[in-house]
Design a protein around this motif. Sequence first.
Motif, PDB file in Angstrom:
ATOM      1  N   GLU A  88       0.850  -1.194   0.000  1.00 56.43           N
ATOM      2  CA  GLU A  88       0.000   0.000   0.000  1.00 56.43           C
ATOM      3  C   GLU A  88       0.888   1.248   0.000  1.00 56.43           C
ATOM      4  OE1 GLU A  88      -2.397   0.844   3.418  1.00 56.43           O
ATOM      5  OE2 GLU A  88      -3.826   2.044   2.284  1.00 56.43           O
TER       6      GLU A  88
ATOM      7  N   GLY B 180      -8.313  10.681  12.494  1.00 59.33           N
ATOM      8  CA  GLY B 180      -9.532  10.278  13.176  1.00 59.33           C
ATOM      9  C   GLY B 180      -9.293   9.190  14.210  1.00 59.33           C
ATOM     10  N   ASP B 181     -10.366   8.873  14.921  1.00 55.07           N
ATOM     11  CA  ASP B 181     -10.260   7.837  15.944  1.00 55.07           C
ATOM     12  C   ASP B 181     -10.218   6.440  15.323  1.00 55.07           C
ATOM     13  OD1 ASP B 181     -12.842   8.256  15.103  1.00 55.07           O
ATOM     14  OD2 ASP B 181     -13.651   8.646  17.100  1.00 55.07           O
TER      15      ASP B 181
ATOM     16  N   ILE C 231      -7.172   0.944  12.762  1.00 47.56           N
ATOM     17  CA  ILE C 231      -6.174   0.438  11.812  1.00 47.56           C
ATOM     18  C   ILE C 231      -4.754   0.862  12.186  1.00 47.56           C
ATOM     19  CG2 ILE C 231      -6.551   2.387  10.218  1.00 47.56           C
ATOM     20  CD1 ILE C 231      -6.179   0.351   7.901  1.00 47.56           C
TER      21      ILE C 231
ATOM     22  N   VAL D 162     -17.137   7.799  15.556  1.00 49.99           N
ATOM     23  CA  VAL D 162     -17.603   7.110  14.340  1.00 49.99           C
ATOM     24  C   VAL D 162     -16.539   7.204  13.234  1.00 49.99           C
ATOM     25  CG1 VAL D 162     -20.085   7.387  14.698  1.00 49.99           C
ATOM     26  CG2 VAL D 162     -18.775   9.218  13.564  1.00 49.99           C
ATOM     27  N   TYR D 163     -16.736   6.386  12.229  1.00 51.27           N
ATOM     28  CA  TYR D 163     -15.942   6.502  11.006  1.00 51.27           C
ATOM     29  C   TYR D 163     -16.713   7.463  10.107  1.00 51.27           C
ATOM     30  CZ  TYR D 163     -12.920   2.413  11.882  1.00 51.27           C
ATOM     31  OH  TYR D 163     -12.002   1.532  12.387  1.00 51.27           O
ATOM     32  N   GLY D 164     -16.318   8.720  10.142  1.00 52.72           N
ATOM     33  CA  GLY D 164     -17.084   9.705   9.399  1.00 52.72           C
ATOM     34  C   GLY D 164     -17.087   9.440   7.904  1.00 52.72           C
ATOM     35  N   LEU D 165     -15.911   9.375   7.328  1.00 50.28           N
ATOM     36  CA  LEU D 165     -15.819   9.362   5.866  1.00 50.28           C
ATOM     37  C   LEU D 165     -16.389   8.095   5.226  1.00 50.28           C
ATOM     38  CD1 LEU D 165     -14.870  11.226   3.570  1.00 50.28           C
ATOM     39  CD2 LEU D 165     -12.659  10.095   3.653  1.00 50.28           C
ATOM     40  N   THR D 166     -16.509   7.014   6.013  1.00 49.79           N
ATOM     41  CA  THR D 166     -17.124   5.811   5.436  1.00 49.79           C
ATOM     42  C   THR D 166     -18.573   5.665   5.895  1.00 49.79           C
ATOM     43  OG1 THR D 166     -16.009   4.545   7.153  1.00 49.79           O
ATOM     44  CG2 THR D 166     -15.032   4.487   4.952  1.00 49.79           C
TER      45      THR D 166
ATOM     46  N   ASP E  54      -8.803   5.898  12.420  1.00 49.43           N
ATOM     47  CA  ASP E  54      -7.454   5.938  11.882  1.00 49.43           C
ATOM     48  C   ASP E  54      -6.411   5.608  12.960  1.00 49.43           C
ATOM     49  OD1 ASP E  54      -6.106   7.258   9.274  1.00 49.43           O
ATOM     50  OD2 ASP E  54      -4.946   7.847  11.039  1.00 49.43           O
TER      51      ASP E  54
ATOM     52  N   ASN F 124     -14.659  11.447  17.247  1.00 54.18           N
ATOM     53  CA  ASN F 124     -16.098  11.613  16.997  1.00 54.18           C
ATOM     54  C   ASN F 124     -16.866  10.319  17.177  1.00 54.18           C
ATOM     55  OD1 ASN F 124     -15.258  10.221  14.781  1.00 54.18           O
ATOM     56  ND2 ASN F 124     -15.739  11.816  13.272  1.00 54.18           N
TER      57      ASN F 124
ATOM     58  N   ILE G 237      -6.299   9.167   7.034  1.00 53.63           N
ATOM     59  CA  ILE G 237      -7.394   9.201   6.062  1.00 53.63           C
ATOM     60  C   ILE G 237      -8.720   9.226   6.813  1.00 53.63           C
ATOM     61  CG2 ILE G 237      -8.535   7.985   4.150  1.00 53.63           C
ATOM     62  CD1 ILE G 237      -5.839   8.810   3.226  1.00 53.63           C
ATOM     63  N   GLY G 238      -9.594  10.100   6.398  1.00 54.95           N
ATOM     64  CA  GLY G 238     -10.886  10.262   7.042  1.00 54.95           C
ATOM     65  C   GLY G 238     -11.320  11.697   6.802  1.00 54.95           C
ATOM     66  N   CYS G 239     -12.452  12.075   7.343  1.00 51.96           N
ATOM     67  CA  CYS G 239     -12.836  13.497   7.257  1.00 51.96           C
ATOM     68  C   CYS G 239     -11.732  14.310   7.922  1.00 51.96           C
ATOM     69  CB  CYS G 239     -14.152  13.726   7.984  1.00 51.96           C
ATOM     70  SG  CYS G 239     -15.527  12.811   7.266  1.00 51.96           S
ATOM     71  N   SER G 240     -11.310  13.848   9.093  1.00 53.55           N
ATOM     72  CA  SER G 240     -10.249  14.504   9.851  1.00 53.55           C
ATOM     73  C   SER G 240      -8.968  14.612   9.043  1.00 53.55           C
ATOM     74  CB  SER G 240      -9.985  13.683  11.104  1.00 53.55           C
ATOM     75  OG  SER G 240      -9.911  12.301  10.750  1.00 53.55           O
TER      76      SER G 240
HETATM   77  C1  LIG Z   1      -6.514   0.632   3.944  1.00 56.21           C
HETATM   78  C2  LIG Z   1      -7.790   1.355   3.966  1.00 56.21           C
HETATM   79  N1  LIG Z   1      -8.884   0.752   4.447  1.00 56.21           N
HETATM   80  C3  LIG Z   1     -10.051   1.404   4.460  1.00 56.21           C
HETATM   81  C4  LIG Z   1     -10.142   2.673   4.013  1.00 56.21           C
HETATM   82  C5  LIG Z   1     -11.478   3.367   3.986  1.00 56.21           C
HETATM   83  N2  LIG Z   1     -11.598   4.424   4.984  1.00 56.21           N
HETATM   84  C6  LIG Z   1     -11.447   5.708   4.636  1.00 56.21           C
HETATM   85  S1  LIG Z   1     -11.722   6.755   5.913  1.00 56.21           S
HETATM   86  C7  LIG Z   1     -12.063   5.479   6.935  1.00 56.21           C
HETATM   87  C8  LIG Z   1     -12.503   5.682   8.355  1.00 56.21           C
HETATM   88  C9  LIG Z   1     -12.317   7.058   8.840  1.00 56.21           C
HETATM   89  O1  LIG Z   1     -12.712   7.134  10.167  1.00 56.21           O
HETATM   90  P1  LIG Z   1     -11.883   7.981  11.169  1.00 56.21           P
HETATM   91  O2  LIG Z   1     -10.483   7.594  11.124  1.00 56.21           O
HETATM   92  O3  LIG Z   1     -12.522   7.905  12.508  1.00 56.21           O
HETATM   93  O4  LIG Z   1     -11.948   9.453  10.584  1.00 56.21           O
HETATM   94  P2  LIG Z   1     -13.201  10.438  10.489  1.00 56.21           P
HETATM   95  O5  LIG Z   1     -13.699  10.318   9.092  1.00 56.21           O
HETATM   96  O6  LIG Z   1     -14.184  10.013  11.485  1.00 56.21           O
HETATM   97  O7  LIG Z   1     -12.598  11.745  10.762  1.00 56.21           O
HETATM   98  C10 LIG Z   1     -11.977   4.268   6.287  1.00 56.21           C
HETATM   99  C11 LIG Z   1     -12.242   2.984   6.923  1.00 56.21           C
HETATM  100  C12 LIG Z   1      -8.970   3.266   3.512  1.00 56.21           C
HETATM  101  N3  LIG Z   1      -8.955   4.500   3.046  1.00 56.21           N
HETATM  102  N4  LIG Z   1      -7.821   2.593   3.501  1.00 56.21           N
END
Ligand SMILES: Cc1ncc(C[n+]2csc(CCOP(=O)(O)OP(=O)(O)O)c2C)c(N)n1
Lengths: 656, 327
Positions: free
Chosen positions: A344, B100-101, B107, B131-135, B103, B129, B57-60
């Motif tokens: 990745e 994010g939380d 993972i 939750v997983y915002g962006l998904t 993130d 937050n 990766i996420g909204c955050s």
């Molecule tokens: C390897 C991988 N798996 C899954 C995803 C899909 N993905 C994108 S954002 C996210 C979760 C985000 O949640 P969080 O970290 O809490 O951030 P928030 O959006 O809540 O700020 C996931 C599972 C990804 N981008 N890469």
Amino acid sequence: MGLGRRLNNVDDTQHQLAWRVGGPQGSGVDSAAGIFSRACALGGLNVLGRREYYSNIMGRHSYYDVRVSDAEITCHRDRVDLLTTFEAESLARHFISVVEGGAIVFSEKDEDTPLDKITYLDPRAARDLTAMLEDSDLPASTAGTLEYARGHGVNTFRIDFDAVVETLAERLGAPQAIAARTLNTLAVAVSCALVGYEVEYVHEALAKTWPGRQKIIDMNVSAVSLAYEIVRDSLDTSGFDIELHATRSRESRIFLNGSQAVALGKMAGGLAFQSYYPISPATDESVFLEAHQNFTTKDGGSGAVVVVQTEDEISAFGMAAAASLTGARSSTATSGPGLALMVEGMGWAGINEAPIVVTLYQRGGPSTGLPTRSEQGDLNLALYGGSGDFPRIVLASSDLTESFYDAAQAFNYAERYQTPVVHLIDKALSSQTQTVPPFDMDPVRIERGSIADPERDNPDGGDFPRFRVTESGVSPRSLLGTAGLTHWTTGGEHTEVGRVTEDPVVREQQMEKRMRKLDLAASEIPLAEKLQVYGNPEAAFTLLSWGSNKGGILEAMDMLKVDGVEARLLQVRLMSPFPREELSELIESAAPLVAVESSFSAQLAQALRQHTGRACEHLVLKYNGRPMSARELYGAFKEILGGAAERRVVLRNPYE
Amino acid sequence: MTTATKEPKKVTAKDFQVSSPVDWCPGCGDFGILSALQQSLARLGRQPHEVAVVAGIGCSGKTHYYLNAYGVHTLHGRMLPYATGIKLANPEMTVVGVGGDGDGMGIGAAHFVNSGRRNVDMTYILFNNAVYGLTKGQAAPTLPLGLQTKSLPKPNVQGQINSLMLAMASGFTWIGRAYSYNVKHLVELMVKAIEHEGLSYLDVLQPCPTYNNLYTKDWFAGKDLAGGMPRIYNLQDEGYDPVISEGMDDTEVFEKINAFTQKAHEWGEEIPAGVFLDNRAITTFGERISEQVPTYLTQPPCRRRIADDRGHATADLSSIFEELRIT
Ligand SMILES: Cc1ncc(C[n+]2csc(CCOP(=O)(O)OP(=O)(O)O)c2C)c(N)n1
Ligand code: SF4
Ligand SMILES: [Mg+2]
């Protein structure tokens, strides 16, 4: 390496020997091999060692082949002249691999051990050996193996090592447990005495093994004297006439293994940051780097490599990839399972044009596979691992010297083309110990590629177009921290300044810009860095190979030459960008074209077919985790030349 | 390479702002964090090019786009290794991680834990937050067992990570909590977190109005409570002292840990915010490297001179060749 005088199996001089020592892991097999190797090297001989071991710390069987010669050596020998053992298991495993006229040294206590009492002898091996011995009306024991060997013209020398240790203890006035520590030295010295090797080099080897530790050296010197006495006075060596003698031509040589050569190459190439997660057989490189992390520089200053052990390979890759954005030459080292976790990140480095180098030490796969054995099964992972398309440079080294220069050059590729580079090594190469001339630093050049200058490349200030679309595909890169060049970096598709975009046109431009760099690399990288041709360039019989197989192939080609058969080897060094045109031209006259690869699927042959349409007529393959020997390869080539071979010729040796 | 070409002018929050549109949902708590980060960096007098904002990766994980600095968007869960690589290779940069939380605690949990062991001098701002915002609202590891946000088809069947406790157990040397709608307090804490020499963890309670209908602005304001008093209070207002200083004896340290543990478990009608831990007794990773590599700070990896003017390698390996020399 030219086709100078090289050793082959039909040579018969007093300056060559193939020696094997076997014993439980942790019992000193490595140190015995080290002493023997040094003793030979100090006598002016070339040395090549091959190490085989289990994924285990103590107790499982390991062995070391040391081949020495006054001629150039490129490969181990799988039929040895002299086998030295400390315990029954080594006898059982290796008696069959001693040449006629050769010898086995064994310990009196192991003279008659039933095979089924040998704890770690694999059940398959025990079964097959039992059947073989029974066929010859011999007992399924070490006694049977010794008798079998004698029946095949092998000398067997029994030594009561326990008594020898006792005698040594008396002479030294030391406790027996202390004297027993010289067992490895005793075994080496018995071997040296048997072939009449000059004892002074053995003494010198002891001094090199324990520099400055005079007490230990003295004790071992006594052990050597005792061993020479025993061989002279108490063994009947009349049937054994293999000899080995020093040449006294002492050219300057260093003695190291493949992973050390890579580490040195990285240091020469300006490595500043290395992160890694431990995994065989890659770990040794990082440990060596850390042990030597501070060094001097030619301008009177000092240099250093920061080495960080991470929590996993994902982190190791990420740290190095990010460090590379700051301008630090950065790399990581791993093997297949580690690269599987890094893919990745590879894509991230690809889309962000980050110049990171991954040294991939291939071992047997899939999954945990054969963690301490060799294979070339990760070429596809290196070439194709990751989501989507991104340019990558993949190169493979075939010997120690090449490993050194390639390791340095890998950073130039990474920075010139601003993209991840995978440098392929295999376990056989990384653990191969060898005497080589000290590497010449002069040819090592540092090419940093296009680095942005704020005044020149971003005179108006503002967001810097780090990913500017250019004709060559290469854009001046900003090093993180530089004033006037701020921009964004992202694994998402992005604009020239690095802002995420899903715009179809920008997407196409960026994708095309990145992929153009591969064309640039293909046009700039000189032929010699893409492939090497060995042997007779006009020969029709054409071998296609890569990595450490080269050593065995070159020797097998010499053997063919004795038979009057001309052959050539196309050694591929650069797998991405694939040298399509160059190879297409070369293989036109190939008849037959034979791929030689240490994997089940012949991944280079697959790539060749993908890029040129040409399928190899034969595949010579080995995937039992052990390196190919010249003898095996010669046999396979003869079979092919005789017209009797199937398309796939699998090299199988149950005794290694 | 951080030599500024012109005399640096005094920076303001504006210098860290960009004009591009922000694509968070209206009312998202992320806005407060972004604004606080811009203000904090300005208050600290950092120039944009001296700062790397490294994101998961996420909204955050979009925060760095809305901010003028070196913005590095990494992979889901991998912010910390990338941030670490940048800081270790260029120790002069100010490195702030955002994510994010999911993130950080899901993972990326292995990196969270192991970063604590290293104590690299940088700051991690976690957008909590639940939750997983962006998904689209799946349960984050910070969502308590049994709760069901409107985005979940069933109540959460997995337990909750106490992120403050995890940070403490992992070895983060500065730990704080803030609330994204209290930007003033947030700035105060961010400044402290960035100034702290070592790895700081700032947990920001961040309402996600789109998917998390439990931890809302109103809920944090205590509108559901009998007295209608805000749930969040400032630890420092009640005299909580987070500092562990060098030379403190075991008893004192245990007392600090006990107090921390109590506060880190407080949740419900009263939620503490502020500085939970400020451990000044642990060396930073940079200091540890410097002990092994004396030239580390004077010639950091990003600035080492590896070639002479003719492109020849400067490394002199002769002493290592000598060590390996056999004849
Ligand atoms: C390897 C991988 N798996 C899954 C995803 C899909 N993905 C994108 S954002 C996210 C979760 C985000 O949640 P969080 O970290 O809490 O951030 P928030 O959006 O809540 O700020 C996931 C599972 C990804 N981008 N890469
Ligand atoms: S989904 Fe939630 S966290 Fe994401 S932008 Fe919308 S409100 Fe903010
Ligand atoms: Mg979240």
